[in-house]
Design an enzyme around this catalytic site. Sequence first.
Site, PDB file in Angstrom:
ATOM      1  N   ASP A 289      47.689  68.430  41.855  1.00  0.00           N
ATOM      2  CA  ASP A 289      47.891  69.003  43.189  1.00  0.00           C
ATOM      3  C   ASP A 289      49.128  69.892  43.315  1.00  0.00           C
ATOM      4  O   ASP A 289      49.506  70.268  44.428  1.00  0.00           O
ATOM      5  CB  ASP A 289      47.959  67.902  44.263  1.00  0.00           C
ATOM      6  CG  ASP A 289      46.621  67.202  44.448  1.00  0.00           C
ATOM      7  OD1 ASP A 289      45.589  67.854  44.235  1.00  0.00           O
ATOM      8  OD2 ASP A 289      46.618  65.998  44.785  1.00  0.00           O
TER       9      ASP A 289
ATOM     10  N   PRO B  81      52.423  51.074  37.885  1.00  0.00           N
ATOM     11  CA  PRO B  81      52.445  49.670  38.298  1.00  0.00           C
ATOM     12  C   PRO B  81      51.030  49.103  38.404  1.00  0.00           C
ATOM     13  O   PRO B  81      50.146  49.745  38.982  1.00  0.00           O
ATOM     14  CB  PRO B  81      53.130  49.706  39.675  1.00  0.00           C
ATOM     15  CG  PRO B  81      53.934  50.974  39.666  1.00  0.00           C
ATOM     16  CD  PRO B  81      53.112  51.945  38.860  1.00  0.00           C
TER      17      PRO B  81
ATOM     18  N   ALA C   2      49.849  46.824  40.195  1.00  0.00           N
ATOM     19  CA  ALA C   2      49.407  46.533  41.560  1.00  0.00           C
ATOM     20  C   ALA C   2      48.700  47.717  42.213  1.00  0.00           C
ATOM     21  O   ALA C   2      47.894  47.533  43.127  1.00  0.00           O
ATOM     22  CB  ALA C   2      50.605  46.115  42.409  1.00  0.00           C
ATOM     23  N   GLY C   3      48.965  48.933  41.754  1.00  0.00           N
ATOM     24  CA  GLY C   3      48.372  50.109  42.390  1.00  0.00           C
ATOM     25  C   GLY C   3      47.243  50.745  41.599  1.00  0.00           C
ATOM     26  O   GLY C   3      46.797  51.843  41.947  1.00  0.00           O
TER      27      GLY C   3
ATOM     28  N   VAL D 274      42.648  59.725  40.900  1.00  0.00           N
ATOM     29  CA  VAL D 274      42.778  60.922  40.068  1.00  0.00           C
ATOM     30  C   VAL D 274      43.081  60.535  38.627  1.00  0.00           C
ATOM     31  O   VAL D 274      42.511  61.090  37.676  1.00  0.00           O
ATOM     32  CB  VAL D 274      43.872  61.861  40.625  1.00  0.00           C
ATOM     33  CG1 VAL D 274      44.115  63.021  39.663  1.00  0.00           C
ATOM     34  CG2 VAL D 274      43.461  62.397  41.990  1.00  0.00           C
TER      35      VAL D 274
END
Length: 277
Positions: free
Chosen positions: A117, A52, A54-55, A32
């Site tokens: 959301d 982060p 890593a994500g 998103v």
Amino acid sequence: MPPDLAALHGGSLLLAWQLKDKHVLIVGGGDVASGRIESVLVADARITLVAPRAGLHPLTQWFVDNSDRITHHDRLFAGADDLAGVDLVLTAIDDVDASRTICALCRERRIPVNVADIPPSCDFYFGSQIRSGPLQIMISTNGRSPKLANIIRRKVEECIPEHAGDAIEKVGSLRSRLKERAPGVGGDVGRRRMRWMIDVCSSWDINELALLDDSMIDRLLDEGWEKNQVPRLEDVGGPAKKAASHAAPSACPLLPTALGFAAGAAVTALFFFARRP
């Protein structure tokens, strides 16, 4: 006939928000967030991305690596200090409590915020968008059904002429050159400019407008504006128009409505811009 006042509710004020050089904070780096980044870059804004590393979604990572308008902080949202100097905030994280905290901090500071959301935490919605050059169309269900917005977007997209974006670019160049030749705001000159531009856009089809180049624009102004007429494409150096054929009816059921809407929008836009300096 005046509108039915009972029906005037439940919608949103749809705007083309000018974000050029504004500072947008995006919290989150997933799928998103990558879409949010693309939308904000289109609007020429500066982005601070807090997420982060890593994500990060692969597309988000690509934007970070390739855009000089993105500053990335490899961490979670740190609190109110992250909102300093920010004009707009977009969150796209899975942590509902953190999202609501960010929303509350933004509203305390009167910073517009969109929380993915969670419609009640949104000051505005993104909707499903179509973009072709300067042409942008948004389908909004006001947070009720993003999937239906996407389905409707695809149906509308099928009805947009192939070269619509190019045509808008060329008409924009023609309008700018016309304002150089016949400057002034409002008055008789402004009204004549508006009327002539409407006549050109109504007389030429979109594919013809997309063919305009600098030389043809000069000839169109010389032979058209100066003589208060609308010449044909071939009269200003373009290819001769092919003889009309008995084409099959359009497969797009929305086409008459879409083109009628586009014509009305063009007239409204020309009137508005004719009044601008």
